[in-house]
Structure formats: C-alpha cells, structure tokens
Design an enzyme around this catalytic site. Structure first.
Site, PDB file in Angstrom:
ATOM      1  N   LYS A   1     124.745  -8.104   1.571  1.00 37.31           N
ATOM      2  CA  LYS A   1     124.951  -8.958   1.345  1.00 37.31           C
ATOM      3  C   LYS A   1     125.700 -10.053   1.838  1.00 37.31           C
ATOM      4  O   LYS A   1     126.072  -9.863   3.701  1.00 37.31           O
ATOM      5  CB  LYS A   1     126.987  -9.052   0.535  1.00 37.31           C
ATOM      6  CG  LYS A   1     127.147  -9.905  -0.151  1.00 37.31           C
ATOM      7  CD  LYS A   1     128.537  -9.663  -1.140  1.00 37.31           C
ATOM      8  CE  LYS A   1     128.935 -10.718  -1.455  1.00 37.31           C
ATOM      9  NZ  LYS A   1     129.950 -10.015  -2.554  1.00 37.31           N
TER      10      LYS A   1
ATOM     11  N   CYS B   1     130.964  -7.639   1.288  1.00 35.47           N
ATOM     12  CA  CYS B   1     130.815  -6.503   0.999  1.00 35.47           C
ATOM     13  C   CYS B   1     131.607  -4.975   1.870  1.00 35.47           C
ATOM     14  O   CYS B   1     130.774  -5.216   2.439  1.00 35.47           O
ATOM     15  CB  CYS B   1     128.972  -5.851   0.661  1.00 35.47           C
ATOM     16  SG  CYS B   1     128.652  -4.739  -0.174  1.00 35.47           S
TER      17      CYS B   1
ATOM     18  N   SER C   1     125.759   3.393  -0.398  1.00 37.41           N
ATOM     19  CA  SER C   1     125.743   3.900   1.061  1.00 37.41           C
ATOM     20  C   SER C   1     126.584   5.323   1.141  1.00 37.41           C
ATOM     21  O   SER C   1     125.979   5.879   2.053  1.00 37.41           O
ATOM     22  CB  SER C   1     127.390   2.556   1.386  1.00 37.41           C
ATOM     23  OG  SER C   1     128.072   3.248   0.753  1.00 37.41           O
TER      24      SER C   1
ATOM     25  N   TRP D   1     138.067 -11.930  -3.596  1.00 41.21           N
ATOM     26  CA  TRP D   1     138.306 -11.297  -5.063  1.00 41.21           C
ATOM     27  C   TRP D   1     138.778 -12.257  -6.069  1.00 41.21           C
ATOM     28  O   TRP D   1     138.798 -11.623  -6.878  1.00 41.21           O
ATOM     29  CB  TRP D   1     139.672 -11.256  -4.059  1.00 41.21           C
ATOM     30  CG  TRP D   1     138.860  -9.425  -3.609  1.00 41.21           C
ATOM     31  CD1 TRP D   1     138.527  -9.486  -1.992  1.00 41.21           C
ATOM     32  CD2 TRP D   1     138.336  -8.151  -3.681  1.00 41.21           C
ATOM     33  NE1 TRP D   1     138.156  -8.369  -2.339  1.00 41.21           N
ATOM     34  CE2 TRP D   1     137.762  -7.675  -3.049  1.00 41.21           C
ATOM     35  CE3 TRP D   1     138.323  -8.313  -5.406  1.00 41.21           C
ATOM     36  CZ2 TRP D   1     137.700  -6.362  -3.423  1.00 41.21           C
ATOM     37  CZ3 TRP D   1     137.323  -6.725  -5.925  1.00 41.21           C
ATOM     38  CH2 TRP D   1     137.694  -5.950  -4.670  1.00 41.21           C
TER      39      TRP D   1
END
Ligand SMILES: N[C@@H](CCC(=O)N[C@@H](CS)C(=O)NCC(=O)O)C(=O)O
Length: 229
Positions: free
Chosen positions: A17, A28, A84, A219
């Site tokens: 990102k 990210c 991931s 956020w």
C-alpha cells in the site's frame, strides 16, 4: 544501514500500500509486516506502491480471486504469492539462513489484538468498557511476554515473526485508539513504549516507515465508511 545490500538483485516484486504519485508508503500493517520480514531476513525486493482504492483487476487472476495488498511476484520462478499469513511461512521455509520462526511454531502472543482493537473502535455506549478491557487484555498479554523475554523484542535481542506482525499492529492500535477514541495506553503496560522505540531504531523499520498522519487519516476514513455501511 539495511542488511539488504543495495546492490543485491531483487528476488521479489512486492506490491504494498502506498501512493505511486508521491512515492510514499501507506498505512497497511499487512504490507508492513511482509516488508519487515524480508528486510529482517536480508532478502532483496522491489517495493511497488499501489493505491488501496485502485488495485488493478488483474490482481484477482494471480491471487486466487483476491484483490488485496500485499502480494508478490517471485522473480526467479514467476510464482505469485499473496496474503501475509501465507507469505510469511513461505519466506521462512525459502530463506532459512536468518530464522525468524514460523508463526505457527512460536508462542501465541496477542493473537486477538487486531479483532479486539476493531471491537473497541466500534464500541458504542454501554459496551465501551467491556471492549476496552478486551483490548487491554491483549495488550497485557504482549506486555507480560515482553517482560519475560531477554528483550527488547519478543524474540529477544532480535525480532522474530511474532514481532514483525505485532510491531505494525501496535503502531495502528496506539495511533488509531488515540485518534478515534482519545484513548492512551495505561501506564501499567510499561514495556510496550520501549518495544516500539526499539523497533523504530531498526533499519528494517526505517526502510518501511509511514507517517502517523497516514494512520490517523486511514482510521478516520475506515470508521466513516463503517458507520455509513
Ligand atoms: N489477510 C490479508 C489482509 C490484507 C488486507 O486487508 N489489505 C488491505 C490493505 S491494508 C487491502 O488490500 N484492502 C483492500 C480491499 O480489501 O479491498 C493479509 O494478511 O495480507
């Protein structure tokens, strides 16, 4: 100085990102975890920045229908890797020279940190205190494990796979909780600030740094989207 030699031939194109226009990494934690793992293992890779809201459609064709960052092309074999949680054990097997530990073979610490964090951010009215306690309980588990390690990392003097996951997550938890809820870490969780400070001094962290402002903005946008959906 990074332990990845600047002249080493990259082994991966890692899509993470970021802003291709600004040439800056984005907020990210999954991209961050994957980059930290390669950096700590000394595996050379190309960082390719992708706008999260504009991930190309072809990504689905190479990532089993998923369109999420991070994902990677293994340049030697043409193999595509994604998620991931799958990439980290793969890298551990592929590059055993510097061991970080397979996540499933390390003690489980703070495994529910992110769900607890999300629960706290979304908590309304009377459930606020219960959700806060669930988050503090995860943070206490990490703090206790740090108190028992040879420090400053869970892995001891050097980070392990748990650290590569929890470092980025803690950055989000502390900045996100303060931004959205005005919440700060209780002083009894005294090992966590030093833990993040130790991460910040590592070349791997410096090479994968993104600003606090991106985490705050990220956020705020996520909470607005959740509220309107
Ligand atoms: N389980 C994945 C989660 C990755 C993830 O959620 N990435 C976010 C960026 S931080 C993303 O690509 N979001 C775009 C989307 O889901 O459409 C992993 O561990 O790699």
């Amino acid at each position: 100085m990074s332990i990845v030699s600047p002249n080493a031939k990259p082994l991966y194109d890692l899509y993470v990102k970021g802003s291709p226009e600004k040439g800056e990494l984005g907020d990210c934690p999954f991209s961050h975890r994957t980059m930290l793992t390669l950096e700590e293992k000394g595996v050379p890779y190309n960082k390719l920045l992708l706008d999260e809201s504009n991930i190309p459609e072809w990504v689905k064709d190479v990532c089993e229908g998923q369109k999420q960052i991070p994902f990677a092309l293994e340049l030697e074999t043409g193999k595509w890797l994604h998620d991931s949680d799958k990439m980290i054990p793969y890298f551990e097997e592929k590059f055993p020279q510097k061991k970080l530990g397979r996540p499933d073979e390390l003690p489980s610490v703070g495994g529910s940190l992110f769900p607890a964090f999300m629960g706290f951010l979304q908590a309304q009215g009377g459930e606020q205190s219960e959700k806060e306690q669930a988050l503090v309980s995860q943070l206490r588990e990490i703090n206790d494990a740090l108190a028992q390690s040879d420090g400053p990392f869970l892995g001891g003097k050097e980070p392990d796979s748990n650290d590569c996951k929890l470092g980025p997550q803690l950055k989000h938890v502390l900045i996100g909780s303060k931004t959205i809820k005005g919440w700060t870490l209780p002083s009894e969780l005294d090992k966590i600030p030093g833990y993040l400070a130790a991460w910040e001094k590592r070349p791997s962290w410096e090479n994968t740094y993104y600003t606090e402002k991106y985490v705050q903005d990220g956020w705020q946008v996520k909470m607005q989207k959740m509220a309107s959906s």
